[in-house]
Design an enzyme around this catalytic site. Structure first.
Site, PDB file in Angstrom:
ATOM      1  N   GLU A 135       2.223  -5.693   0.489  1.00  0.00           N
ATOM      2  CA  GLU A 135       1.803  -6.493  -0.665  1.00  0.00           C
ATOM      3  C   GLU A 135       2.856  -7.580  -0.906  1.00  0.00           C
ATOM      4  O   GLU A 135       4.054  -7.357  -0.680  1.00  0.00           O
ATOM      5  CB  GLU A 135       1.684  -5.592  -1.905  1.00  0.00           C
ATOM      6  CG  GLU A 135       1.300  -6.362  -3.166  1.00  0.00           C
ATOM      7  CD  GLU A 135       0.817  -5.480  -4.309  1.00  0.00           C
ATOM      8  OE1 GLU A 135       0.916  -4.248  -4.200  1.00  0.00           O
ATOM      9  OE2 GLU A 135       0.348  -6.042  -5.312  1.00  0.00           O
ATOM     10  N   ASN A 168      -2.217  -5.113  -6.672  1.00  0.00           N
ATOM     11  CA  ASN A 168      -2.464  -5.852  -7.911  1.00  0.00           C
ATOM     12  C   ASN A 168      -2.331  -7.360  -7.679  1.00  0.00           C
ATOM     13  O   ASN A 168      -2.983  -8.163  -8.365  1.00  0.00           O
ATOM     14  CB  ASN A 168      -1.481  -5.405  -8.993  1.00  0.00           C
ATOM     15  CG  ASN A 168      -1.674  -3.936  -9.367  1.00  0.00           C
ATOM     16  OD1 ASN A 168      -2.739  -3.373  -9.134  1.00  0.00           O
ATOM     17  ND2 ASN A 168      -0.662  -3.325  -9.948  1.00  0.00           N
ATOM     18  N   ASN A 207      -9.213  -4.654  -5.709  1.00  0.00           N
ATOM     19  CA  ASN A 207      -8.188  -3.602  -5.809  1.00  0.00           C
ATOM     20  C   ASN A 207      -8.194  -2.962  -7.190  1.00  0.00           C
ATOM     21  O   ASN A 207      -8.168  -3.678  -8.206  1.00  0.00           O
ATOM     22  CB  ASN A 207      -6.797  -4.216  -5.572  1.00  0.00           C
ATOM     23  CG  ASN A 207      -5.676  -3.199  -5.730  1.00  0.00           C
ATOM     24  OD1 ASN A 207      -5.544  -2.291  -4.930  1.00  0.00           O
ATOM     25  ND2 ASN A 207      -4.880  -3.344  -6.789  1.00  0.00           N
ATOM     26  N   GLU A 208      -8.247  -1.649  -7.233  1.00  0.00           N
ATOM     27  CA  GLU A 208      -8.097  -0.868  -8.478  1.00  0.00           C
ATOM     28  C   GLU A 208      -8.820  -1.516  -9.657  1.00  0.00           C
ATOM     29  O   GLU A 208      -8.213  -1.764 -10.714  1.00  0.00           O
ATOM     30  CB  GLU A 208      -6.614  -0.650  -8.786  1.00  0.00           C
ATOM     31  CG  GLU A 208      -5.934   0.210  -7.745  1.00  0.00           C
ATOM     32  CD  GLU A 208      -4.534   0.685  -8.131  1.00  0.00           C
ATOM     33  OE1 GLU A 208      -3.946   0.149  -9.087  1.00  0.00           O
ATOM     34  OE2 GLU A 208      -4.031   1.592  -7.452  1.00  0.00           O
ATOM     35  N   TYR A 249      -0.275   8.558  -6.163  1.00  0.00           N
ATOM     36  CA  TYR A 249       1.191   8.530  -6.121  1.00  0.00           C
ATOM     37  C   TYR A 249       1.702   9.765  -6.845  1.00  0.00           C
ATOM     38  O   TYR A 249       1.130  10.162  -7.858  1.00  0.00           O
ATOM     39  CB  TYR A 249       1.726   7.279  -6.839  1.00  0.00           C
ATOM     40  CG  TYR A 249       1.375   5.983  -6.140  1.00  0.00           C
ATOM     41  CD1 TYR A 249       2.109   5.546  -5.041  1.00  0.00           C
ATOM     42  CD2 TYR A 249       0.325   5.190  -6.598  1.00  0.00           C
ATOM     43  CE1 TYR A 249       1.799   4.349  -4.405  1.00  0.00           C
ATOM     44  CE2 TYR A 249       0.010   3.989  -5.961  1.00  0.00           C
ATOM     45  CZ  TYR A 249       0.756   3.571  -4.873  1.00  0.00           C
ATOM     46  OH  TYR A 249       0.452   2.391  -4.241  1.00  0.00           O
ATOM     47  N   GLU A 266      -3.884   3.767  -0.658  1.00  0.00           N
ATOM     48  CA  GLU A 266      -2.548   3.758  -1.270  1.00  0.00           C
ATOM     49  C   GLU A 266      -2.153   5.205  -1.489  1.00  0.00           C
ATOM     50  O   GLU A 266      -2.843   5.938  -2.217  1.00  0.00           O
ATOM     51  CB  GLU A 266      -2.525   3.000  -2.601  1.00  0.00           C
ATOM     52  CG  GLU A 266      -2.640   1.503  -2.434  1.00  0.00           C
ATOM     53  CD  GLU A 266      -2.385   0.732  -3.735  1.00  0.00           C
ATOM     54  OE1 GLU A 266      -1.590   1.188  -4.570  1.00  0.00           O
ATOM     55  OE2 GLU A 266      -3.009  -0.340  -3.885  1.00  0.00           O
ATOM     56  N   GLN A 272       4.388   1.627   0.248  1.00  0.00           N
ATOM     57  CA  GLN A 272       4.161   0.443   1.062  1.00  0.00           C
ATOM     58  C   GLN A 272       5.067   0.540   2.289  1.00  0.00           C
ATOM     59  O   GLN A 272       5.416   1.656   2.650  1.00  0.00           O
ATOM     60  CB  GLN A 272       4.400  -0.807   0.221  1.00  0.00           C
ATOM     61  CG  GLN A 272       3.426  -0.836  -0.985  1.00  0.00           C
ATOM     62  CD  GLN A 272       3.267  -2.199  -1.654  1.00  0.00           C
ATOM     63  OE1 GLN A 272       3.733  -3.211  -1.156  1.00  0.00           O
ATOM     64  NE2 GLN A 272       2.615  -2.221  -2.827  1.00  0.00           N
TER      65      GLN A 272
HETATM   66  O1  AHR Z   1       1.652  -0.126  -4.618  1.00  0.00           O
HETATM   67  C1  AHR Z   1       2.024  -0.658  -5.865  1.00  0.00           C
HETATM   68  C2  AHR Z   1       0.821  -0.910  -6.754  1.00  0.00           C
HETATM   69  O2  AHR Z   1       0.222   0.320  -7.056  1.00  0.00           O
HETATM   70  C3  AHR Z   1      -0.303  -1.716  -6.165  1.00  0.00           C
HETATM   71  O3  AHR Z   1      -0.132  -3.090  -6.309  1.00  0.00           O
HETATM   72  C4  AHR Z   1      -1.492  -1.284  -6.976  1.00  0.00           C
HETATM   73  O4  AHR Z   1      -2.694  -1.374  -6.274  1.00  0.00           O
HETATM   74  C5  AHR Z   1      -1.140   0.137  -7.390  1.00  0.00           C
HETATM   75  O5  AHR Z   1      -1.323   0.336  -8.745  1.00  0.00           O
END
Ligand code: AHR
Length: 505
Positions: A27, A72, A172-173, A244, A292, A352
């Site tokens: 990103e 994002n 995205n999201e 995450y 992700e 990432q």
């Molecule tokens: O990976 C960091 C961020 O986490 C990304 O930009 C977003 O898609 C997610 O919330």
């Protein structure tokens, strides 16, 4: 010492382990691109300004397909800014990360970098602040061989052959209130369906990923998937999952059991997708793009972005988590979960890659090094081949506050019938004593051990830093042996391990 008994058999495959399971994510965020993969003044920089030492580590990591350019970031991105003569590219505010985007590295440069890294491009389109037409334009620019204004523009910008991007993310999201252009499932589902149809009118061969929830903890989780897929079922191939994990308030047992949450998350999304398919009477199956996943200490200062109106830095230090041995053990167990669902997880992207919640760190003008999480990724990506095999686990359990009672040992195996190569990936979540593991591998035929890797540190919070770049690594499992079709191995507390096997007859 505790004991665990595992059984696997080549006759019980889960599904093919697709290379795209070992994907990554780059990103435009913090020092990922600028001062990460790209640093023209660095002694290791190549003729394009890409760091050779970083490229070497990315190749060693074994990353198949890389999602780009966000995240994002993509929801405020105009793709046209990032192509054409560099000195004419605008500097723009990146609202998502409160930074300045110089557009010095764009689609063409990143594609060149991917060629050097040996990875495939996965592109995300902006469905936050832009729409169907801009997405189709980007597809035309990228994939149409010639004959139109946009394909000619690509050629004029120095790229004769199309980029031929196979996999596209529809935004995205979009369920996240933090997302620029965040919308309801109904509104997003309609926009995604319309965009998917348009993109497929141009190039029917592309694969499309629609946004699932940005996490299983979102209040709309489940219903979001149902509504979005009801609109898009016939037009997309995959739905995204993002997850995450971090250790909260010293609750290490729950943290070590994070992959149980990943298992449930995947199974819930598969069930929801199949429900939508059943209601439609459709034989088609929607797969998962787990695009992700990682350990991320989202509440730490490292993730705080600037806020002042006059503070829009280029490449600030953001999300630069330093990973410990225990983080790497959890990370390895997340990979076990992804492989164990290989029948429905078609693609996954570690979020990432460099500097930003990343397995690879760099210092401007200085070295590049492997974080603890580098090892489970590179080893799994290299050894997991052929088909995923279900592993039957009998192990002691541990009670966790977040995930209930879970086994202290989890495992998955892979087997390549053609080459006779197999691998077993294991995690030991027990914290107090070692575990003696016996694995019945007789269902693979006559096999021998080829290589073993253990990730464990007596200090679970040990990490690799600029000052001590090789503090944590892997070591061979000295006591591993096979006798009468049983593989014996002892794992210390809080450990991740991989064992590679090969058929002898
Ligand atoms: O990976 C960091 C961020 O986490 C990304 O930009 C977003 O898609 C997610 O919330």
């Amino acid at each position: 010492m505790t004991t665990a008994r595992l059984t696997l058999d080549a006759r019980f495959p889960i599904g093919a382990v697709r290379r795209r399971l070992f994907g990554g994510f780059v990103e435009h965020l913090g020092r990922h691109v600028y001062d990460g993969i790209y640093e023209p003044g660095h002694p290791e920089a190549d003729e394009q300004g890409f760091r050779r030492d970083v490229l070497e580590l990315v190749r060693e990591l074994g990353v198949s397909m890389i999602r780009y350019p966000g995240g994002n970031f993509v929801s405020g991105f105009r793709w046209e800014d990032s192509v054409g003569p560099r000195d004419e590219r605008p500097r723009r505010l990146d609202l998502a990360w409160h930074s300045t985007e110089t557009n010095e590295v764009g689609l063409h440069e990143f594609s060149d970098w991917l060629d050097k890294a040996g990875s495939e491009l996965m592109l995300a389109v902006n469905l936050g602040t832009r729409g169907t037409l801009e997405a189709i334009d980007l597809l035309e620019y990228s994939n149409l061989p010639a004959g139109t204004a946009l394909s000619q523009r690509r050629i004029d910008n120095g790229r004769e052959a199309p980029f031929d991007v196979r996999v596209w993310c529809l935004g995205n999201e979009m369920d996240g209130p933090w997302q620029l252009g965040h919308r309801s499932a109904e509104d997003y589902g309609k926009l995604a369906a319309q965009t998917a149809k348009g993109m497929r009118q141009l190039d029917p061969s592309i694969e499309l990923v629609v946004c699932g929830s940005s996490g299983a903890q979102m209040p709309t989780f489940g219903e979001w998937e149902r509504v979005v897929l009801t609109h898009t079922y016939d037009d997309v191939d995959m739905i995204s999952c993002h997850a995450y994990y971090q250790e909260h308030d010293g609750d290490i047992d729950s943290f070590l059991a994070s992959s149980v949450d990943t298992d449930r998350f995947i199974e819930a999304v598969v069930a929801t997708a199949d429900h939508v398919g059943a209601v439609r009477g459709s034989a088609k199956k929607i797969d998962i793009s787990f695009d992700e996943w990682n350990v991320w200490y989202i509440d730490r200062v490292a993730s705080e972005k600037p806020t002042a109106l006059d503070d829009w830095p280029v490449a600030p230090r953001l999300l630069e988590d330093v990973y410990s041995a225990v983080d790497a053990v959890v990370f390895g167990s997340l990979m076990i979960s992804l492989i164990a669902h290989a029948n429905r997880v078609a693609s996954a992207s570690l979020a990432q890659l460099v500097n930003v919640i990343a397995p690879i760190m760099t210092e401007p003008g200085g070295p590049a090094w492997r974080q603890t999480t580098f090892f489970p990724f590179s080893i799994t990506s290299r050894l997991a081949r052929g088909e995923a095999l279900r592993v039957q686990v009998e192990a002691p359990t541990v009670d966790t506050a977040k995930h209930g009672t879970v086994p202290t040992v989890d495992a998955v195996a892979t087997h390549d019938a053609e080459t006779g190569e197999a691998a077993v990936f294991l995690v030991h979540r027990g914290r107090d004593e070692p575990v003696e593991v016996t694995i019945d591998v007789s269902g693979l035929g006559e096999v021998e051990l080829v290589e073993t890797h253990l990730l464990h540190d007596d200090d679970p919070y040990a990490s690799n830093t600029l000052e001590d770049r090789e503090r944590v690594g892997t070591s061979p499992l000295e006591d591993a042996r096979i006798a009468d079709g049983i593989l014996h191995v002892t794992l210390p507390p809080i450990a991740w391990a991989a064992l590679a096997l090969r058929r002898t007859v």
